[in-house]
Design a protein around this motif. Sequence first.
Motif, short mmCIF file in Angstrom:
data_model
loop_
_atom_site.label_atom_id
_atom_site.label_comp_id
_atom_site.label_asym_id
_atom_site.label_seq_id
_atom_site.Cartn_x
_atom_site.Cartn_y
_atom_site.Cartn_z
N SER A 198 0.83 -1.20 0.00
CA SER A 198 0.00 0.00 0.00
C SER A 198 0.87 1.25 0.00
O SER A 198 0.51 2.26 -0.62
N SER A 199 2.01 1.20 0.68
CA SER A 199 2.89 2.37 0.68
C SER A 199 3.47 2.59 -0.72
O SER A 199 3.59 3.72 -1.18
N GLU A 244 2.15 1.62 -3.52
CA GLU A 244 1.09 2.05 -4.43
C GLU A 244 0.80 3.53 -4.24
O GLU A 244 0.58 4.27 -5.21
N ALA A 245 0.81 3.96 -2.96
CA ALA A 245 0.55 5.37 -2.71
C ALA A 245 1.60 6.22 -3.41
O ALA A 245 1.27 7.24 -4.03
N GLY A 246 2.86 5.79 -3.33
CA GLY A 246 3.91 6.53 -4.01
C GLY A 246 3.69 6.57 -5.52
O GLY A 246 3.77 7.63 -6.15
N THR A 247 3.37 5.41 -6.08
CA THR A 247 3.13 5.35 -7.53
C THR A 247 1.99 6.27 -7.93
O THR A 247 2.06 6.97 -8.93
N GLN A 266 12.58 7.06 -7.37
CA GLN A 266 12.03 7.76 -6.21
C GLN A 266 11.37 6.79 -5.24
O GLN A 266 11.50 6.92 -4.03
N LEU A 267 10.66 5.81 -5.81
CA LEU A 267 10.01 4.81 -4.95
C LEU A 267 11.04 4.06 -4.14
O LEU A 267 10.88 3.83 -2.94
N ARG A 298 14.05 5.02 -3.33
CA ARG A 298 14.77 5.86 -2.40
C ARG A 298 13.89 6.34 -1.24
O ARG A 298 14.34 6.42 -0.11
N SER A 299 12.64 6.66 -1.54
CA SER A 299 11.84 7.28 -0.49
C SER A 299 10.87 6.31 0.16
O SER A 299 10.33 6.61 1.22
N VAL A 300 10.62 5.18 -0.45
CA VAL A 300 9.68 4.24 0.16
C VAL A 300 10.36 2.90 0.48
O VAL A 300 10.45 2.51 1.64
N PRO A 357 13.90 3.01 2.74
CA PRO A 357 13.68 3.42 4.15
C PRO A 357 12.85 2.42 4.93
O PRO A 357 13.15 2.11 6.08
N LEU A 358 11.82 1.87 4.29
CA LEU A 358 10.96 0.93 5.02
C LEU A 358 11.66 -0.40 5.25
O LEU A 358 11.32 -1.14 6.17
N TYR A 374 14.65 8.41 13.20
CA TYR A 374 13.76 9.38 12.58
C TYR A 374 12.73 9.92 13.55
O TYR A 374 12.02 10.86 13.25
N ARG A 375 12.65 9.29 14.72
CA ARG A 375 11.70 9.80 15.70
C ARG A 375 12.32 10.81 16.65
O ARG A 375 11.65 11.34 17.52
#
Lengths: 674, 355
Positions: free
Chosen positions: A241-242, A244-247, A255-256, A258-260, A263-264, A340-341
């Motif tokens: 789902s993450s 897909e949200a990026g796409t 970008q997907l 690197r940013s999704v 990191p996850l 990150y927190r």
Amino acid sequence: MTALAGTAASVRRRAGGLTRGWLVGGVVAVWVLLWIPLRGRDTLALSTSELSPLHERLNDLRDAINNTRGSSPVFSAFFDVIRESVDALTVFLQSLISQPAYGRPVPLIGWLGVVAVATFGAYAVGNLRVAALTAAGFTSFGLLGFWQQSMDTLALTLAAVLICLAIGIPLGIWAGLSDRLNRVLTPVLDFMQTMPTFVYLAPLTLFFLIGPASGVIATLIYAMPPVIRITAHGIRSVAPSSVEAGTSLGATRWQLLRSVRVPLAKRTIVLGINQTVMCALSMVTIAALIDAPGLGQVVLRALQTLDVGTAFSAGLAIVIMAIVLDRVTTAARDRVETQYRMGPRARGRRRVVLAGLGVLTAVALYLSYTYVWAAFFPGPERGGAVGGEVADGVTRASDWVQLNLGAVTDAVRNAISYGLLNPLQSLIADSPWYLVSAVVLAIAWIVAGPRIVPTAAVCLGLLVGSGLWQEAMVTLAATLVATVIVMALGVVVGVWMGRSDRADGLIRPTLDAAQVMPAFVYLVPFLGLFGASRFTAIVAAVVFAAPVAIKLVADGIRGVPATVVEAAVSSGSSAWQVITKVQLPLARQSVTLAANQGLIYVLSMVVVGGLVGAGALGYLVVAGFSQSDLYGKGLAAGLAVVLLGVLLDRTTQAAARRLDAGAAHRGLRKGKDS
Amino acid sequence: MPEPLISAERVPAGVGEPALAVTDLWKVFGPRADRVVGTPLADLSRADLMAQTGCVAAVRDISFTVAPTEVFVVMGLSGSGKSTLVRCLTRLVEPTSGTVLVEGEDLRGADAKRLRDLRRHRFAMVFQHFGLLPHRRVLDNIAYGLEIRGVSRTERYRRAGEVLDLVGLTGHADHFPDQLSGGMQQRVGLGRALAVDPRILFFDEPFSALDPLIRRDMQNEVLRLHHEVGKTMIFITHDLHEALRLGDRILIMRDGAAVQIGRPDEVVGAPADDYVRDFVADVPKSHVLTIRWVMRPVRDDDPLDGPELGADVVVRDAVRAVLSSSAPVKVVHDGELVGMVDDEAILRVIVAEEQ
Ligand SMILES: Nc1ncnc2c1ncn2[C@@H]1O[C@H](COP(=O)(O)OP(=O)(O)OP(=O)(O)O)[C@@H](O)[C@H]1O
Ligand SMILES: [Mg+2]
């Protein structure tokens, strides 16, 4: 309803298991009956110095390869390039921290600088606690008197890890994205991981010569799979789902990633790094056999001269290094979450501490570059400040044990030797080869189904061809004995842990710690207790393999649905009945898997046991490294180990899959019932 | 007094080029899915197709248009193909055949770059399971679409800050998604979609994971936003009440095919078949039906001194006027008398609801 159905199914399967058990028993009975008259015939025995034609041909092959080395383009364009680049990196790291270089009598960075950099690094990727642990751990290398050897080990480990990560992480990410690559890679990685570590050392030296470079390359082979596998797994498990949200927002693939995705998956990737680091350390110590410098060499030489004290204190240094590396990489994994927190204030504070430590580190680096006291670890030339005493103490303790507790350790040793090992070895190794082959095929068929038979037959045939049949059988006997003990331990402790949270909480950390230790280290204490004998190797193998088996069984027991157990308890079963009639049968798949892993671990350790008098294949492998005439025989022995490994691994895996299929049936029925 | 499920003012403008025009759209999953459409296989039921070819026809031959600023709701039971349909409209799922025109532009003809452009600027989507990035703060989640587009940091934080207020999350900018309740998380999802200022918003069951009270809140939020920003919205739901509350028009799907497309009162007043009838059986009709659906033709002997009501007034709002007047109420549309409503007609609707 479900619970009852589950129990009923398990009872039915137990019935199947029983007939299978009878069949195996029958086969063994026939074997024993035939053994009595046929004993000692056609055992294909070969004395140590005798060579079969194959062994001679392997020797010739080595000579041929050595002769072409200078002229063949395969070498100059491929193997030499790899060796030289790996060597360059290794030498560079060594000249940084362990070996005199650049015309200096000492490495560029002296002990003070290394301790400071390591501490700084530990804080940067982890936290203050592991930084303190690192400082203490690194200092102890010097105190034990093994500063330089520790740094050699560290340099080789670092070289291997750097290459592993540089190749493994991108490859793992790619395999996480591409199903096709993943399909291609999986069997390769499987193979790399099931091969006993010991075995590919010899063939590697053919192509990469002996020395640090070969050691690092062997380490690469062993340590690369975890990071590839775990990285791929992490990338695959990122929530769709993450992605897909990026796409849907128009992110490019890059970008997907690197940013999704990355990191996850980061936490998982760092776990992979942890595994790779631990594997690398373990292998770098074993690579001492092919002349890789470092602590492994010290242990190896001490083992060969039965110097328990020195072996122990060098082993201790290895253990400390393992603990430090493990803790630091684990802390790095946990930091992924907290990083990150972190609020702006905590981040600011951390920056201040980092800057402070950075300045201190720079000062330490300068000092260690400039002054002798900060370059050479102070203390006596041999043994360091405490190393000598540790070694002496251990030697004394070992002597005392062997002298005073000799009766006890002898009793244990004799009980297992005469009760289990000798009869089994005599049955397996003194039977004619065709009889053993027939028995192995029959048993494989019974426990794992007919499809395993061709594989098993090929393995047996090649074993005969290796010219080392009898040695293989002796090793097999030791492996089986050790595995039986491992499984007994695994089931008893595993069931206990599976049923009691307290036991689990108590034992699991110990097991985790034990799994971190390089294989080599296990030999040392048992050498102290039992002296050099095949029994020492078996005990070391048991201790090496037990943690995996115990954990697998415990997880299997935990995995039994609570409802099933509840149903059994509520119908009045005793604890014993619950264990034997419900939990163990339902956890059978895990138990089989534990047996599989136990066998593989034991096999690799029984071979290492060749160093402390285990004889048979292990001895030949070791002898092959040191005696030029036995090179071919050692190579063949390595091959025989692989064949044994494949035989045992395939059979137990097929047996596990069979149970799995049974479980799937049960699952289906369960689905319908509920 | 609870507000009506739909209000009469929100009937679509329906002028100009459609925001979205879908014709003969198919999506077949499975081996050799492209060999299904246009062959006799296409006429098989979903189950038969599955049995014969192993393919699933998730979307079968669907056509509709959506006007600018319309709220178009797609509803159907689980597995009816709603998610697949809405993903075909943004090509998150590649359609098997058919055409999709976005403001006149052929979506299926767009190359990867153009498609990315459309996704970055033209439409945005809100997901059932939020799809938030757990390692980013709320503000960074909302700004994510802008970041992908390459908007500068200050600009995207400024914009994200505005959106944060718009979706009612003021003060939560620095929280992480897992520190928020489900409803708040979906506000983040909504904010992320709004931040890129799309012209078309897609919602895939955005509120199904929320509990009823929060869901109602969020529906109001969507209505409010629609009022304020006037986007075209394609809204997927399996909740009929939600569909009736939000939708200007509703598409009802069953096994991948469209069963009925119509305004809420049409769907309730004239269900296309038993499937739809079952669907709407429990709906309080007086909340949905306009008096157009209960009026009768004007008779010669009708007294014309009763009050007048618009044809789009919902029955429930007409009850008082009708019952308190002794003469039947005149129903007027565009200034013309189109029918009469008397006590009996009104009571029939109300009584049917009580049963
Ligand atoms: N990637 C896929 N591969 C194969 N079949 C799929 C795939 N995605 C969806 N389907 C099938 O297509 C059909 C429609 O699925 P879809 O998710 O669109 O339904 P839905 O109406 O959104 O259901 P829900 O309300 O449960 O979300 C289902 O039968 C589903 O099994
Ligand atoms: Mg859906």
